[in-house]
Design a protein around this motif. Structure first.
Motif, PDB file in Angstrom:
ATOM      1  N   GLU A  83      20.714  -0.733  56.767  1.00  0.00           N
ATOM      2  CA  GLU A  83      21.056   0.252  55.730  1.00  0.00           C
ATOM      3  C   GLU A  83      22.254  -0.186  54.897  1.00  0.00           C
ATOM      4  O   GLU A  83      22.444   0.305  53.788  1.00  0.00           O
ATOM      5  CB  GLU A  83      21.378   1.601  56.371  1.00  0.00           C
ATOM      6  CG  GLU A  83      20.193   2.244  57.041  1.00  0.00           C
ATOM      7  CD  GLU A  83      20.578   3.536  57.751  1.00  0.00           C
ATOM      8  OE1 GLU A  83      21.781   3.864  57.811  1.00  0.00           O
ATOM      9  OE2 GLU A  83      19.664   4.206  58.243  1.00  0.00           O
ATOM     10  N   ARG A  84      23.068  -1.092  55.418  1.00  0.00           N
ATOM     11  CA  ARG A  84      24.261  -1.549  54.702  1.00  0.00           C
ATOM     12  C   ARG A  84      23.911  -2.474  53.539  1.00  0.00           C
ATOM     13  O   ARG A  84      24.701  -2.621  52.614  1.00  0.00           O
ATOM     14  CB  ARG A  84      25.209  -2.275  55.661  1.00  0.00           C
ATOM     15  CG  ARG A  84      25.667  -1.388  56.809  1.00  0.00           C
ATOM     16  CD  ARG A  84      26.468  -2.148  57.802  1.00  0.00           C
ATOM     17  NE  ARG A  84      25.598  -3.086  58.536  1.00  0.00           N
ATOM     18  CZ  ARG A  84      25.983  -3.787  59.590  1.00  0.00           C
ATOM     19  NH1 ARG A  84      27.206  -3.680  60.041  1.00  0.00           N
ATOM     20  NH2 ARG A  84      25.135  -4.598  60.192  1.00  0.00           N
ATOM     21  N   VAL A  85      22.730  -3.085  53.562  1.00  0.00           N
ATOM     22  CA  VAL A  85      22.310  -4.021  52.517  1.00  0.00           C
ATOM     23  C   VAL A  85      21.598  -3.243  51.405  1.00  0.00           C
ATOM     24  O   VAL A  85      20.562  -2.634  51.628  1.00  0.00           O
ATOM     25  CB  VAL A  85      21.385  -5.116  53.090  1.00  0.00           C
ATOM     26  CG1 VAL A  85      20.895  -6.029  51.976  1.00  0.00           C
ATOM     27  CG2 VAL A  85      22.103  -5.908  54.164  1.00  0.00           C
ATOM     28  N   MET A  86      22.182  -3.270  50.194  1.00  0.00           N
ATOM     29  CA  MET A  86      21.553  -2.592  49.060  1.00  0.00           C
ATOM     30  C   MET A  86      20.531  -3.502  48.384  1.00  0.00           C
ATOM     31  O   MET A  86      19.467  -3.050  47.998  1.00  0.00           O
ATOM     32  CB  MET A  86      22.613  -2.175  48.042  1.00  0.00           C
ATOM     33  CG  MET A  86      23.547  -1.104  48.544  1.00  0.00           C
ATOM     34  SD  MET A  86      24.536  -0.318  47.262  1.00  0.00           S
ATOM     35  CE  MET A  86      25.218  -1.647  46.328  1.00  0.00           C
ATOM     36  N   ARG A  87      20.863  -4.767  48.200  1.00  0.00           N
ATOM     37  CA  ARG A  87      19.966  -5.744  47.584  1.00  0.00           C
ATOM     38  C   ARG A  87      20.229  -7.107  48.217  1.00  0.00           C
ATOM     39  O   ARG A  87      21.317  -7.381  48.706  1.00  0.00           O
ATOM     40  CB  ARG A  87      20.220  -5.889  46.083  1.00  0.00           C
ATOM     41  CG  ARG A  87      19.780  -4.733  45.242  1.00  0.00           C
ATOM     42  CD  ARG A  87      18.280  -4.752  45.001  1.00  0.00           C
ATOM     43  NE  ARG A  87      17.867  -3.832  43.980  1.00  0.00           N
ATOM     44  CZ  ARG A  87      17.655  -2.550  44.163  1.00  0.00           C
ATOM     45  NH1 ARG A  87      17.860  -2.003  45.315  1.00  0.00           N
ATOM     46  NH2 ARG A  87      17.252  -1.786  43.160  1.00  0.00           N
ATOM     47  N   PHE A  88      19.212  -7.964  48.142  1.00  0.00           N
ATOM     48  CA  PHE A  88      19.378  -9.349  48.583  1.00  0.00           C
ATOM     49  C   PHE A  88      18.428 -10.213  47.779  1.00  0.00           C
ATOM     50  O   PHE A  88      17.436  -9.738  47.230  1.00  0.00           O
ATOM     51  CB  PHE A  88      19.095  -9.499  50.078  1.00  0.00           C
ATOM     52  CG  PHE A  88      17.686  -9.170  50.467  1.00  0.00           C
ATOM     53  CD1 PHE A  88      16.697 -10.143  50.460  1.00  0.00           C
ATOM     54  CD2 PHE A  88      17.333  -7.883  50.829  1.00  0.00           C
ATOM     55  CE1 PHE A  88      15.395  -9.831  50.803  1.00  0.00           C
ATOM     56  CE2 PHE A  88      16.038  -7.565  51.181  1.00  0.00           C
ATOM     57  CZ  PHE A  88      15.060  -8.544  51.167  1.00  0.00           C
ATOM     58  N   LEU A  89      18.762 -11.484  47.689  1.00  0.00           N
ATOM     59  CA  LEU A  89      17.905 -12.453  47.014  1.00  0.00           C
ATOM     60  C   LEU A  89      18.069 -13.789  47.718  1.00  0.00           C
ATOM     61  O   LEU A  89      19.187 -14.287  47.857  1.00  0.00           O
ATOM     62  CB  LEU A  89      18.283 -12.589  45.537  1.00  0.00           C
ATOM     63  CG  LEU A  89      17.478 -13.614  44.735  1.00  0.00           C
ATOM     64  CD1 LEU A  89      16.018 -13.170  44.629  1.00  0.00           C
ATOM     65  CD2 LEU A  89      18.064 -13.801  43.363  1.00  0.00           C
ATOM     66  N   THR A  90      16.961 -14.348  48.187  1.00  0.00           N
ATOM     67  CA  THR A  90      16.975 -15.649  48.837  1.00  0.00           C
ATOM     68  C   THR A  90      16.083 -16.575  48.034  1.00  0.00           C
ATOM     69  O   THR A  90      14.931 -16.247  47.763  1.00  0.00           O
ATOM     70  CB  THR A  90      16.457 -15.546  50.286  1.00  0.00           C
ATOM     71  OG1 THR A  90      17.258 -14.596  50.991  1.00  0.00           O
ATOM     72  CG2 THR A  90      16.535 -16.888  50.992  1.00  0.00           C
ATOM     73  N   ILE A  91      16.635 -17.726  47.644  1.00  0.00           N
ATOM     74  CA  ILE A  91      15.862 -18.687  46.867  1.00  0.00           C
ATOM     75  C   ILE A  91      15.924 -20.060  47.523  1.00  0.00           C
ATOM     76  O   ILE A  91      16.893 -20.395  48.199  1.00  0.00           O
ATOM     77  CB  ILE A  91      16.353 -18.784  45.401  1.00  0.00           C
ATOM     78  CG1 ILE A  91      17.816 -19.206  45.346  1.00  0.00           C
ATOM     79  CG2 ILE A  91      16.136 -17.494  44.666  1.00  0.00           C
ATOM     80  CD1 ILE A  91      18.287 -19.556  43.962  1.00  0.00           C
ATOM     81  N   LYS A  92      14.855 -20.841  47.306  1.00  0.00           N
ATOM     82  CA  LYS A  92      14.819 -22.223  47.773  1.00  0.00           C
ATOM     83  C   LYS A  92      15.414 -23.091  46.675  1.00  0.00           C
ATOM     84  O   LYS A  92      15.036 -22.964  45.500  1.00  0.00           O
ATOM     85  CB  LYS A  92      13.381 -22.643  48.069  1.00  0.00           C
ATOM     86  CG  LYS A  92      13.259 -24.033  48.645  1.00  0.00           C
ATOM     87  CD  LYS A  92      11.846 -24.294  49.097  1.00  0.00           C
ATOM     88  CE  LYS A  92      11.170 -25.153  48.062  1.00  0.00           C
ATOM     89  NZ  LYS A  92       9.839 -25.596  48.474  1.00  0.00           N
ATOM     90  N   LEU A  93      16.344 -23.951  47.036  1.00  0.00           N
ATOM     91  CA  LEU A  93      17.015 -24.797  46.062  1.00  0.00           C
ATOM     92  C   LEU A  93      16.254 -26.109  45.876  1.00  0.00           C
ATOM     93  O   LEU A  93      15.827 -26.726  46.849  1.00  0.00           O
ATOM     94  CB  LEU A  93      18.438 -25.091  46.514  1.00  0.00           C
ATOM     95  CG  LEU A  93      19.349 -23.879  46.730  1.00  0.00           C
ATOM     96  CD1 LEU A  93      20.681 -24.312  47.293  1.00  0.00           C
ATOM     97  CD2 LEU A  93      19.544 -23.124  45.436  1.00  0.00           C
TER      98      LEU A  93
END
Length: 122
Positions: A83-93
């Motif tokens: 619940e503490r995480v509002m948004r996230f984004l994980t990308i492959k470099l």
């Protein structure tokens, strides 16, 4: 193993200690999953571009790591459950992003250009 970059936005209702505890949880999850953390950057409390859950600020944290592809799905499930995480984004470099990040960490972009001194001949 591929190299990834994950940005997390935590709710601003947390104290500094609670935010650090949440980040430590994900750092431990990543390392226990067989991944290697390359770099981390804590951006701190920043203003959001648009409100998320009626909040206008959030704690930003970036983690760059090398991991097998199977770790990403598990990591994102952990993000969604918290619940503490509002948004996230994980990308492959790709190779260009990896080279850019290495140059950025070495300080190549923060150097001021050297001024050439011209001697005036009389």
């Amino acid at each position: 193993m591929q190299q990834y970059e994950s940005v997390i936005i935590l709710t601003p209702l947390l104290s500094e200690e609670a935010a650090k505890e949440a980040i430590a949880k994900y750092r431990n999850f990543i390392t226990e999953s067989g991944a290697e953390i390359v770099a981390e950057d804590n951006w701190g409390l920043k203003k959001l571009a648009y409100p998320i859950q009626k909040k206008t600020t959030g704690f930003y944290h970036l983690i760059e790591f090398k991991a097998p592809a199977t770790v990403i799905e598990k990591l994102e499930v952990e993000y969604k459950r918290d619940e503490r995480v509002m948004r996230f984004l994980t990308i492959k470099l790709d190779k260009h992003a990896i080279a850019f990040n290495e140059r950025k960490r070495s300080g190549a972009f923060n150097r001021k250009p050297e001024k050439k001194s011209e001697e005036v001949a009389s």
